[in-house]
Design a protein around this motif. Structure first.
Motif, PDB file in Angstrom:
ATOM      1  N   UNK A 206      -5.536 -13.216  12.332  1.00  0.00           N
ATOM      2  CA  UNK A 206      -4.461 -12.546  13.052  1.00  0.00           C
ATOM      3  C   UNK A 206      -3.922 -11.337  12.304  1.00  0.00           C
ATOM      4  N   UNK A 207      -2.620 -11.100  12.445  1.00  0.00           N
ATOM      5  CA  UNK A 207      -1.997  -9.925  11.822  1.00  0.00           C
ATOM      6  C   UNK A 207      -2.086 -10.016  10.310  1.00  0.00           C
ATOM      7  N   UNK A 208      -2.679  -9.002   9.705  1.00  0.00           N
ATOM      8  CA  UNK A 208      -2.798  -8.940   8.242  1.00  0.00           C
ATOM      9  C   UNK A 208      -1.921  -7.850   7.638  1.00  0.00           C
ATOM     10  N   UNK A 209      -1.565  -6.837   8.430  1.00  0.00           N
ATOM     11  CA  UNK A 209      -0.807  -5.696   7.918  1.00  0.00           C
ATOM     12  C   UNK A 209       0.354  -5.370   8.845  1.00  0.00           C
ATOM     13  N   UNK A 210       1.447  -4.930   8.247  1.00  0.00           N
ATOM     14  CA  UNK A 210       2.495  -4.257   9.015  1.00  0.00           C
ATOM     15  C   UNK A 210       2.764  -2.928   8.323  1.00  0.00           C
TER      16      UNK A 210
ATOM     17  N   UNK B  42       0.866  -1.178   0.000  1.00  0.00           N
ATOM     18  CA  UNK B  42       0.000   0.000   0.000  1.00  0.00           C
ATOM     19  C   UNK B  42       0.905   1.232   0.000  1.00  0.00           C
ATOM     20  N   UNK B  43       0.944   1.911  -1.136  1.00  0.00           N
ATOM     21  CA  UNK B  43       1.908   2.995  -1.340  1.00  0.00           C
ATOM     22  C   UNK B  43       1.393   4.318  -0.792  1.00  0.00           C
ATOM     23  N   UNK B  44       1.151   4.341   0.507  1.00  0.00           N
ATOM     24  CA  UNK B  44       0.689   5.562   1.148  1.00  0.00           C
ATOM     25  C   UNK B  44       1.873   6.496   1.403  1.00  0.00           C
ATOM     26  N   UNK B  45       1.576   7.761   1.724  1.00  0.00           N
ATOM     27  CA  UNK B  45       2.605   8.786   1.765  1.00  0.00           C
ATOM     28  C   UNK B  45       3.521   8.692   2.976  1.00  0.00           C
ATOM     29  N   UNK B  46       2.962   8.486   4.155  1.00  0.00           N
ATOM     30  CA  UNK B  46       3.792   8.494   5.367  1.00  0.00           C
ATOM     31  C   UNK B  46       3.654   7.237   6.210  1.00  0.00           C
ATOM     32  N   UNK B  47       2.972   6.226   5.711  1.00  0.00           N
ATOM     33  CA  UNK B  47       2.903   4.956   6.444  1.00  0.00           C
ATOM     34  C   UNK B  47       2.765   3.797   5.462  1.00  0.00           C
ATOM     35  N   UNK B  48       3.740   3.627   4.544  1.00  0.00           N
ATOM     36  CA  UNK B  48       3.639   2.528   3.572  1.00  0.00           C
ATOM     37  C   UNK B  48       3.485   1.193   4.292  1.00  0.00           C
ATOM     38  N   UNK B  49       2.650   0.342   3.700  1.00  0.00           N
ATOM     39  CA  UNK B  49       2.173  -0.856   4.403  1.00  0.00           C
ATOM     40  C   UNK B  49       2.218  -2.067   3.488  1.00  0.00           C
ATOM     41  N   UNK B  50       2.459  -3.220   4.070  1.00  0.00           N
ATOM     42  CA  UNK B  50       2.266  -4.484   3.352  1.00  0.00           C
ATOM     43  C   UNK B  50       1.063  -5.183   3.962  1.00  0.00           C
ATOM     44  N   UNK B  51       0.111  -5.531   3.089  1.00  0.00           N
ATOM     45  CA  UNK B  51      -1.128  -6.189   3.491  1.00  0.00           C
ATOM     46  C   UNK B  51      -1.107  -7.616   2.947  1.00  0.00           C
ATOM     47  N   UNK B  52      -1.307  -8.592   3.827  1.00  0.00           N
ATOM     48  CA  UNK B  52      -1.172 -10.003   3.460  1.00  0.00           C
ATOM     49  C   UNK B  52      -2.450 -10.652   2.960  1.00  0.00           C
ATOM     50  N   UNK B  53      -3.559  -9.941   2.935  1.00  0.00           N
ATOM     51  CA  UNK B  53      -4.840 -10.593   2.652  1.00  0.00           C
ATOM     52  C   UNK B  53      -4.862 -11.318   1.309  1.00  0.00           C
ATOM     53  N   UNK B  54      -4.301 -10.712   0.264  1.00  0.00           N
ATOM     54  CA  UNK B  54      -4.277 -11.366  -1.044  1.00  0.00           C
ATOM     55  C   UNK B  54      -3.453 -12.632  -1.026  1.00  0.00           C
TER      56      UNK B  54
END
Length: 405
Positions: A235-239, A157-169
Motif C-alpha cells: 500500500x502507501x509507502x510515501x507521503x 527524503x530531503x528534496x528541494x520542493x517536495x520533502x517526503x517520508x518513505x516508510x519502506x525501511x
C-alpha cells in the motif's frame, strides 16, 4: 477495446510527425527501490531520450536536482558530471509534480513558487525527522533509540520542493505485521497533517497539500486516501509534502503548452502558464484546453506510467480508483478524444523492484484496474522497466533512421 502489442504501437508511432511522449520515471525506466539513493539508470535509456529530443518530456513526482535528484542518476549513467550539461543530455520536463521545470541542459526553474514557501520547505525535512522520533517509540518499542534515529533520518527524503517520508525501511522491521504497518501509515498521515497546520500558522494557508503514493483517489474533503497495507500489497509507502497545484494532470497541460510554443511559435495558454495557476480539476483542465488550444496544434500524445490503482469500495458499491499517474493518463486520453486522435497509454509493471506491488504477470490487473475502469490501458509492459527501455530504445532508433532517410 483491444490492447496493442509493443510492435504494433512501435509501428504506429514511427511516422508520427508531431509526437510528444510524457513519461513518469520511478518504476518506468528504473526499478522501484526502498532507498532512492540506490537507484540506477541505464545509459542506453538516457541516450535514447536524447534521440527523441523534441518528442519527449518527463513528468514525475521526484525531483531533478540535489543528491536525490534524477540528474545525479544521469551523470552516473554517462560517467560524467560535465557532459550532460554540455551536450544537453539531462531529461527535460517537470518534476515535483509539476513545480520544477528543467530543460535538457539542466537549467532549472520553479514557476509560481514564493520565497516564503521555499523557506518553509527547506526547514521541513528536519521537522519531519523530529516528529518521527517523537512518535515512533510508542509504535516500535522493541527498537532502541539509536536505531530509530538512524531509521528516521533514512526515512526523510530531503528534496528541494517536495520533502517526503518513505516508510519502506520501517516496514522492513515488521514485514508480516499488517496491523502495525497500517498504524505506521496512519501515524505518518497524522504527522504530515501537523506539518500542514504549522504552515498555516506561518501565514502559508493553502500553500501545500499531501500526496500519498500509491493512493486510492480523493475523498470528499479533497484529500488523497491512504492505501492500507494488505497481504501481497504494502500500500502507501510515501507521503510527499507538496506545493498546492503540484498535480501531474496540470503538469501535462504545462508540457503541451511548452511543446506547442516550441513548434508553432505561440503558447496558447500564455508564456507564464504553470501548475500553480492551472485549474485543479479534470473538468477545469479540459475546459481550459478545449477553449484555448487549436485542435490542429495538439501533438499526438503517449503517456507512460506505472502507478494506477483500483480496489473495491468498502461498501461494495463501485471502486476506489487512484494512483499518481491515473490523473494525467486520463486527461491525456480525453484530450485525444476531444481533438480527434488516438492518444496512447503505456502501463509498466513496477512490481519487479524491492517494493511489494500488484503486478501484470497474471493479466488480472487486480489492484490496478477493474472491469468498469474508464481509463483504457493501450499497452501493458509486464517485463517492467527493462522491457520498457528496450521498446523505448527501438522507437528512438527507428524514428532517427526515418529522419536520416
Amino acid at each position: 477495446m483491444e490492447r496493442l502489442s509493443p510492435e504494433q504501437l512501435l509501428s504506429e508511432l514511427v511516422d508520427v510527425e508531431d509526437l510528444l511522449i510524457v513519461q513518469d520515471l520511478d518504476g518506468v525506466c528504473m526499478q522501484l527501490v526502498k532507498d532512492p539513493l540506490t537507484r540506477r539508470m541505464n545509459p542506453r535509456y538516457v541516450e535514447a531520450a536524447a534521440r527523441l529530443r523534441g518528442s519527449f518530456m518527463v513528468l514525475t513526482n521526484g525531483e531533478h536536482e540535489r543528491r536525490r535528484g534524477v540528474n545525479r542518476l544521469v551523470e552516473t549513467a554517462l560517467g560524467s558530471e560535465d557532459r550532460p550539461a554540455k551536450k544537453g543530455l539531462y531529461l527535460p520536463g517537470l518534476a515535483a509534480g509539476g513545480v520544477q521545470y528543467q530543460d535538457r541542459f539542466g537549467r532549472l526553474s520553479h514557476p509560481g513558487v514564493s520565497p516564503a514557501e521555499m523557506d518553509f520547505l527547506a526547514a521541513a525535512p528536519r521537522r519531519m525527522e523530529d516528529l518521527l522520533l517523537e512518535r515512533l517509540p510508542a509504535l516500535l518499542p522493541e527498537v532502541d533509540r539509536a536505531r530509530l534515529t538512524q531509521l528516521a533520518h533514512q526515512a526523510v527524503l530531503d528534496t528541494q520542493v517536495s520533502p517526503t517520508v518513505n516508510l519502506n525501511g520501517l516496514f522492513g522491521l515488521i514485514p508480516n505485521d499488517l496491523e502495525r504497518q497500517q498504524q505506521l501509515q496512519l501515524l505518518l498521515d497524522d504527522l504530515m497533517e501537523q506539518l500542514l497546520q504549522e504552515a498555516d500558522q506561518q501565514g502559508l494557508q493553502g500553500s501545500f497539500f499531501l500526496h500519498a503514493a500509491p493512493n486510492l483517489g480523493w475523498d470528499a474533503t479533497g484529500r488523497e486516501r491512504i492505501k492500507p497495507s494488505v497481504a501481497g500489497d504494502v500500500g502507501t509507502t510515501d507521503i510527499q509534502f507538496m506545493l498546492t497545484g503540484s498535480l501531474k494532470e496540470a503538469g501535462l497541460l504545462v508540457l503541451i503548452n511548452r511543446h506547442i510554443a516550441a513548434r508553432w511559435g505561440e503558447a496558447p495558454l500564455g508564456d507564464d502558464f504553470n501548475v500553480r495557476t492551472a485549474p485543479r480539476t479534470h473538468q477545469g483542465l479540459m475546459e481550459l484546453a478545449c477553449s484555448t488550444i487549436r485542435p490542429e496544434w495538439m501533438p499526438r500524445l503517449v503517456g507512460v506510467g506505472d502507478t494506477v490503482t483500483s480496489t473495491p469500495a468498502p461498501d461494495g458499491q463501485g471502486w476506489l480508483r487512484g494512483g499518481s499517474d491515473r490523473g494525467f493518463l486520463t486527461l491525456l486520453k480525453d484530450l485525444g478524444r476531444w481533438c480527434g486522435q488516438e492518444n496512447r497509454v503505456i502501463l509498466v509493471d513496477s512490481s519487479h523492484g524491492e517494493v511489494d506491488r500488484p503486478g501484470l504477470a497474471d493479466g488480472s490487473l487486480k489492484g490496478i484496474s477493474d472491469p468498469e475502469d474508464p481509463l483504457h490501458l493501450d499497452l501493458l509492459m509486464p517485463a517492467g522497466p527493462e522491457g520498457y527501455i528496450n521498446w523505448f530504445r527501438h522507437l528512438a532508433e527507428r524514428r532517427s533512421e526515418k529522419v536520416a532517410a
